[in-house]
Design an enzyme around this catalytic site. Structure first.
Site, mmCIF file in Angstrom:
data_model
loop_
_atom_site.group_PDB
_atom_site.id
_atom_site.type_symbol
_atom_site.label_atom_id
_atom_site.label_comp_id
_atom_site.label_asym_id
_atom_site.label_seq_id
_atom_site.Cartn_x
_atom_site.Cartn_y
_atom_site.Cartn_z
ATOM 1 N N ASN A 139 -10.305 -3.273 -6.594
ATOM 2 C CA ASN A 139 -9.453 -2.321 -7.323
ATOM 3 C C ASN A 139 -9.941 -1.994 -8.739
ATOM 4 O OD1 ASN A 139 -6.356 -3.481 -5.759
ATOM 5 N ND2 ASN A 139 -7.647 -1.740 -5.245
ATOM 6 N N ASP A 183 0.817 -1.211 0.000
ATOM 7 C CA ASP A 183 0.000 0.000 0.000
ATOM 8 C C ASP A 183 0.858 1.273 0.000
ATOM 9 O OD1 ASP A 183 -2.286 1.460 0.002
ATOM 10 O OD2 ASP A 183 -2.826 1.057 2.086
#
Ligand code: FPP
Length: 244
Positions: A73, A25
């Site tokens: 995503n 991340d």
């Protein structure tokens, strides 16, 4: 002649986890800080992935699962999604890199939504690396933990419906045997950089007894030293697995 004292290895003093899960991340923020497009953050993140997988291998970690693309995503701009898919393809085109390192590659997640070309490359990489045994790298692509459990339950339900299985035979082991991660040991340590402190649907079944390590460092800046810090922290934790 004076004898040189052998330098102690990092791994002489720590308990190295068998399986580490990594949530990669902070790529977007890394790029934003540099006034760059987000996709350049992912490109840098892909370099970090390769570096950290090799660092893990050198420390004796046997399995590393990297969260590369979640089922959520797809909500990102097409341009960003395409750039991430291209990074997967480029990585898979360079098969010799993990061949040279004797690293087995496995993909987890729902592949059906990925391009045919990418699916083909994934299959090829898995086939040629099947017997590589220095370490297993697992890439979670179009992966979601809840959907993984659902598909396991669906497979089991089908067997019950066909009377191949009794309801009382459903147990943890059977659910595990129908997850994408069948045969892979549970996760010992989950690392999440970038200051976020959540699991985001990553390996939710497999991390039932995992330890967590959070750091503010953004994934593209994550180094071998950070991996060592995470392992050292893990090593000091007292895992009781529900016992005392
Ligand atoms: C999360 O950071 C990252 C992703 C959704 C993509 C991760 C993909 C890579 C690192 C490329 C992997 C490539 C290979 C070859 C395995 P974010 O974009 O959400 O960061 P932000 O929270 O700062 O916006």
């Amino acid at each position: 002649m004076r004898l040189k004292r052998k330098k102690r290895d990092f791994t002489d003093n720590v308990l190295v986890p068998t399986h580490i899960g990594v949530i990669m991340d902070g790529n977007g923020r890394w790029a934003k800080k540099r006034l760059m497009p987000r996709k350049l953050g992912h490109k840098e993140g892909a370099k970090t992935f390769k570096k950290i997988a090799l660092a893990g291998k050198s420390m004796g970690v046997k399995y590393m699962t990297f969260y590369a693309f979640s089922t959520e995503n797809w909500k990102r701009p097409k341009d960003e999604v395409d750039a991430i898919m291209k990074l997967f393809e480029d990585y898979l085109d360079d098969v010799s890199s993990f061949e040279k390192e004797n690293i087995r590659l496995i993909f987890i997640g729902d592949r059906s939504a990925l391009s045919d070309v990418l699916q083909e490359k994934m299959k090829h990489a898995e086939e040629i690396s099947r017997d590589f045994d220095s370490m297993t790298v697992i890439l979670a692509v179009n992966y979601g933990g809840q959907s993984e459990i659902c598909q396991s339950v669906r497979k089991i339900a089908k067997k019950v419906k066909n009377k191949e299985l009794g309801i009382d035979e459903i147990n943890e082991e059977l659910i595990e045997d129908n997850l994408y991660t069948v045969g892979i040991p549970p996760v010992d340590l989950i690392i999440r950089p970038s200051g976020e402190m959540r699991l985001s649907n990553f390996l939710i079944w497999q991390s039932a007894y995992a330890e967590y390590y959070f750091t503010d460092i953004l994934w593209p800046d994550f180094t071998e030293k950070d991996l060592k810090n995470a392992i050292e922290t893990f090593s000091k934790r007292n895992r009781r697995f529900g016992g005392i």
